[in-house]
Design a protein around this motif. Structure first.
Motif, PDB file in Angstrom:
ATOM      1  N   PHE A   1       0.859  -1.167   0.000  1.00 23.63           N
ATOM      2  CA  PHE A   1       0.000   0.000   0.000  1.00 23.63           C
ATOM      3  C   PHE A   1       0.901   1.224   0.000  1.00 23.63           C
ATOM      4  O   PHE A   1       1.835   1.309   0.786  1.00 23.63           O
ATOM      5  N   PHE A   2       0.630   2.138  -0.866  1.00 28.33           N
ATOM      6  CA  PHE A   2       1.454   3.331  -0.986  1.00 28.33           C
ATOM      7  C   PHE A   2       0.604   4.561  -0.690  1.00 28.33           C
ATOM      8  O   PHE A   2      -0.614   4.539  -0.886  1.00 28.33           O
ATOM      9  N   PRO A   3       1.241   5.636  -0.274  1.00 28.00           N
ATOM     10  CA  PRO A   3       0.484   6.865  -0.064  1.00 28.00           C
ATOM     11  C   PRO A   3      -0.141   7.325  -1.371  1.00 28.00           C
ATOM     12  O   PRO A   3       0.376   7.057  -2.449  1.00 28.00           O
ATOM     13  N   LYS A   4      -1.269   8.030  -1.263  1.00 25.05           N
ATOM     14  CA  LYS A   4      -1.903   8.615  -2.439  1.00 25.05           C
ATOM     15  C   LYS A   4      -0.978   9.665  -3.045  1.00 25.05           C
ATOM     16  O   LYS A   4      -0.133  10.221  -2.363  1.00 25.05           O
ATOM     17  N   ALA A   5      -1.194   9.956  -4.315  1.00 21.85           N
ATOM     18  CA  ALA A   5      -0.455  11.031  -4.960  1.00 21.85           C
ATOM     19  C   ALA A   5      -0.881  12.358  -4.339  1.00 21.85           C
ATOM     20  O   ALA A   5      -1.914  12.454  -3.687  1.00 21.85           O
ATOM     21  N   ALA A   6      -0.078  13.383  -4.565  1.00 22.18           N
ATOM     22  CA  ALA A   6      -0.386  14.703  -4.030  1.00 22.18           C
ATOM     23  C   ALA A   6      -1.725  15.201  -4.583  1.00 22.18           C
ATOM     24  O   ALA A   6      -2.103  14.887  -5.699  1.00 22.18           O
ATOM     25  N   LEU A   7      -2.440  15.957  -3.771  1.00 21.43           N
ATOM     26  CA  LEU A   7      -3.713  16.529  -4.176  1.00 21.43           C
ATOM     27  C   LEU A   7      -3.480  17.868  -4.864  1.00 21.43           C
ATOM     28  O   LEU A   7      -2.653  18.648  -4.434  1.00 21.43           O
ATOM     29  N   VAL A   8      -4.229  18.110  -5.916  1.00 24.21           N
ATOM     30  CA  VAL A   8      -4.126  19.362  -6.658  1.00 24.21           C
ATOM     31  C   VAL A   8      -5.493  20.032  -6.621  1.00 24.21           C
ATOM     32  O   VAL A   8      -6.499  19.413  -6.945  1.00 24.21           O
ATOM     33  N   SER A   9      -5.529  21.289  -6.226  1.00 17.85           N
ATOM     34  CA  SER A   9      -6.792  22.032  -6.159  1.00 17.85           C
ATOM     35  C   SER A   9      -7.252  22.440  -7.551  1.00 17.85           C
ATOM     36  O   SER A   9      -6.456  22.900  -8.370  1.00 17.85           O
ATOM     37  N   CYS A  10      -8.539  22.337  -7.792  1.00 15.07           N
ATOM     38  CA  CYS A  10      -9.135  22.776  -9.044  1.00 15.07           C
ATOM     39  C   CYS A  10      -9.032  24.304  -9.128  1.00 15.07           C
ATOM     40  O   CYS A  10      -9.406  24.993  -8.178  1.00 15.07           O
ATOM     41  N   PRO A  11      -8.528  24.843 -10.232  1.00 20.09           N
ATOM     42  CA  PRO A  11      -8.405  26.298 -10.337  1.00 20.09           C
ATOM     43  C   PRO A  11      -9.755  26.997 -10.499  1.00 20.09           C
ATOM     44  O   PRO A  11      -9.845  28.212 -10.338  1.00 20.09           O
ATOM     45  N   ARG A  12     -10.806  26.250 -10.779  1.00 19.85           N
ATOM     46  CA  ARG A  12     -12.127  26.862 -10.987  1.00 19.85           C
ATOM     47  C   ARG A  12     -12.959  26.882  -9.708  1.00 19.85           C
ATOM     48  O   ARG A  12     -13.445  27.919  -9.294  1.00 19.85           O
ATOM     49  N   CYS A  13     -13.132  25.705  -9.083  1.00 21.62           N
ATOM     50  CA  CYS A  13     -13.994  25.640  -7.897  1.00 21.62           C
ATOM     51  C   CYS A  13     -13.196  25.433  -6.608  1.00 21.62           C
ATOM     52  O   CYS A  13     -13.773  25.417  -5.532  1.00 21.62           O
ATOM     53  N   HIS A  14     -11.887  25.227  -6.715  1.00 22.30           N
ATOM     54  CA  HIS A  14     -10.953  25.086  -5.588  1.00 22.30           C
ATOM     55  C   HIS A  14     -11.105  23.776  -4.821  1.00 22.30           C
ATOM     56  O   HIS A  14     -10.534  23.625  -3.751  1.00 22.30           O
ATOM     57  N   SER A  15     -11.865  22.836  -5.353  1.00 20.48           N
ATOM     58  CA  SER A  15     -12.004  21.531  -4.709  1.00 20.48           C
ATOM     59  C   SER A  15     -10.684  20.767  -4.802  1.00 20.48           C
ATOM     60  O   SER A  15      -9.960  20.879  -5.786  1.00 20.48           O
ATOM     61  N   LYS A  16     -10.396  19.990  -3.777  1.00 14.83           N
ATOM     62  CA  LYS A  16      -9.227  19.103  -3.810  1.00 14.83           C
ATOM     63  C   LYS A  16      -9.633  17.696  -4.252  1.00 14.83           C
ATOM     64  O   LYS A  16      -8.814  16.795  -4.276  1.00 14.83           O
ATOM     65  N   ASN A  17     -10.894  17.533  -4.613  1.00 16.00           N
ATOM     66  CA  ASN A  17     -11.403  16.251  -5.091  1.00 16.00           C
ATOM     67  C   ASN A  17     -11.121  16.171  -6.600  1.00 16.00           C
ATOM     68  O   ASN A  17     -12.009  16.366  -7.426  1.00 16.00           O
ATOM     69  N   THR A  18      -9.853  15.914  -6.927  1.00 12.19           N
ATOM     70  CA  THR A  18      -9.390  15.902  -8.313  1.00 12.19           C
ATOM     71  C   THR A  18      -8.642  14.613  -8.598  1.00 12.19           C
ATOM     72  O   THR A  18      -8.212  13.922  -7.677  1.00 12.19           O
ATOM     73  N   GLU A  19      -8.490  14.325  -9.883  1.00 11.43           N
ATOM     74  CA  GLU A  19      -7.708  13.149 -10.276  1.00 11.43           C
ATOM     75  C   GLU A  19      -6.831  13.496 -11.467  1.00 11.43           C
ATOM     76  O   GLU A  19      -7.207  14.298 -12.310  1.00 11.43           O
ATOM     77  N   ARG A  20      -5.649  12.882 -11.500  1.00 14.42           N
ATOM     78  CA  ARG A  20      -4.742  13.093 -12.622  1.00 14.42           C
ATOM     79  C   ARG A  20      -5.144  12.179 -13.765  1.00 14.42           C
ATOM     80  O   ARG A  20      -5.317  10.983 -13.580  1.00 14.42           O
ATOM     81  N   LEU A  21      -5.302  12.767 -14.948  1.00 12.35           N
ATOM     82  CA  LEU A  21      -5.644  11.996 -16.136  1.00 12.35           C
ATOM     83  C   LEU A  21      -4.405  11.594 -16.924  1.00 12.35           C
ATOM     84  O   LEU A  21      -4.368  10.540 -17.544  1.00 12.35           O
ATOM     85  N   SER A  22      -3.408  12.480 -16.917  1.00 11.05           N
ATOM     86  CA  SER A  22      -2.189  12.232 -17.678  1.00 11.05           C
ATOM     87  C   SER A  22      -1.038  12.989 -17.030  1.00 11.05           C
ATOM     88  O   SER A  22      -1.220  14.108 -16.543  1.00 11.05           O
ATOM     89  N   ALA A  23       0.143  12.376 -17.058  1.00 10.48           N
ATOM     90  CA  ALA A  23       1.328  13.035 -16.499  1.00 10.48           C
ATOM     91  C   ALA A  23       1.741  14.243 -17.318  1.00 10.48           C
ATOM     92  O   ALA A  23       2.487  15.095 -16.848  1.00 10.48           O
ATOM     93  N   PHE A  24       1.254  14.343 -18.557  1.00 11.03           N
ATOM     94  CA  PHE A  24       1.625  15.454 -19.425  1.00 11.03           C
ATOM     95  C   PHE A  24       0.387  16.108 -19.997  1.00 11.03           C
ATOM     96  O   PHE A  24      -0.563  15.449 -20.391  1.00 11.03           O
ATOM     97  N   GLY A  25       0.414  17.438 -20.047  1.00  7.14           N
ATOM     98  CA  GLY A  25      -0.654  18.221 -20.646  1.00  7.14           C
ATOM     99  C   GLY A  25      -0.201  18.740 -21.990  1.00  7.14           C
ATOM    100  O   GLY A  25       0.517  18.052 -22.723  1.00  7.14           O
ATOM    101  N   SER A  26      -0.566  19.986 -22.292  1.00  7.06           N
ATOM    102  CA  SER A  26      -0.207  20.564 -23.592  1.00  7.06           C
ATOM    103  C   SER A  26       1.289  20.807 -23.721  1.00  7.06           C
ATOM    104  O   SER A  26       1.800  20.943 -24.828  1.00  7.06           O
ATOM    105  N   THR A  27       1.998  20.870 -22.602  1.00  3.75           N
ATOM    106  CA  THR A  27       3.455  20.992 -22.604  1.00  3.75           C
ATOM    107  C   THR A  27       4.008  20.029 -21.555  1.00  3.75           C
ATOM    108  O   THR A  27       3.274  19.573 -20.670  1.00  3.75           O
ATOM    109  N   ALA A  28       5.303  19.761 -21.622  1.00  4.87           N
ATOM    110  CA  ALA A  28       5.921  18.809 -20.696  1.00  4.87           C
ATOM    111  C   ALA A  28       5.897  19.292 -19.251  1.00  4.87           C
ATOM    112  O   ALA A  28       5.965  18.491 -18.326  1.00  4.87           O
ATOM    113  N   CYS A  29       5.764  20.605 -19.032  1.00  4.04           N
ATOM    114  CA  CYS A  29       5.784  21.129 -17.668  1.00  4.04           C
ATOM    115  C   CYS A  29       4.408  21.126 -17.010  1.00  4.04           C
ATOM    116  O   CYS A  29       4.250  21.563 -15.881  1.00  4.04           O
ATOM    117  N   LYS A  30       3.402  20.613 -17.722  1.00  3.39           N
ATOM    118  CA  LYS A  30       2.053  20.575 -17.161  1.00  3.39           C
ATOM    119  C   LYS A  30       1.502  19.143 -17.204  1.00  3.39           C
ATOM    120  O   LYS A  30       1.889  18.356 -18.060  1.00  3.39           O
TER     121      LYS A  30
END
Length: 177
Positions: free
Chosen positions: A130-159
């Motif tokens: 059992f491993f710790p959960k990944a870090a939580l990221v707040s939604c920039p729109r509603c500020h909820s921390k109930n988020t999930e990562r879909l992909s390690a990379f977005g439109s650029t490598a830094c996102k």
């Protein structure tokens, strides 16, 4: 009296990053220094990462902005050490990222570890880990921390690409480096 270097800083604060046009190159922290050598200005830039495809465009935009304001001649120098880090993004830049719909790097908080983290006996004597959960990221729109990562990379490598489970909106997260 305002110096030529100070005027250059003010101009550079209007040069937008081509990949995240909500931020100036100063907000992003990639302009490290402006040096007035008398006949020429030197702008020291540190790319967000080695091989960033926007580096040449940023150099061109910086030099063009200085020329357009009558501050040239100027040259850009790339300085890769120390390496750029998201700590160099200004607080104003982080606010601009959030307003643009990108979770800034400071919205990451460690998630609590699962109770009993470690290993326990599993089927056929193989341990289950059992491993710790990944870090939580707040939604920039509603500020909820109930988020999930879909992909390690977005439109650029830094996102990275995330989705908010509360408001159901997808968003990018500027990964802390």
């Amino acid at each position: 009296m305002v110096t030529r270097a100070q005027r250059a800083w003010a101009v550079l604060d209007t040069v937008l990053d081509p990949e995240v046009p909500a931020l100036s190159v100063c907000d992003l922290g990639i302009v490290r220094d402006v040096i007035d050598h008398g006949g020429e200005l030197e702008v020291v830039l540190t790319p967000t990462y080695s091989g960033c495809p926007a580096t040449e465009m940023i150099e061109e935009n910086v030099l063009e902005a200085l020329r357009a304001e009558g501050l040239g001649p100027a040259r850009a120098t790339l300085r890769r050490a120390p390496a750029w880090t998201t700590d160099w993004i200004t607080e104003d830049g982080k606010r601009k990222l959030q307003a643009y719909g990108i979770a800034p790097p400071h919205t990451v908080t460690p998630a609590p570890a699962y109770a009993g983290a470690g290993s326990v006996p599993g089927a056929q004597g193989f341990p289950l880990r059992f491993f710790p959960k990944a870090a939580l990221v707040s939604c920039p729109r509603c500020h909820s921390k109930n988020t999930e990562r879909l992909s390690a990379f977005g439109s650029t490598a830094c996102k990275a690409m995330y989705r908010c489970l509360a408001c159901r909106e997808p968003f990018e997260h500027f990964k802390p480096i």
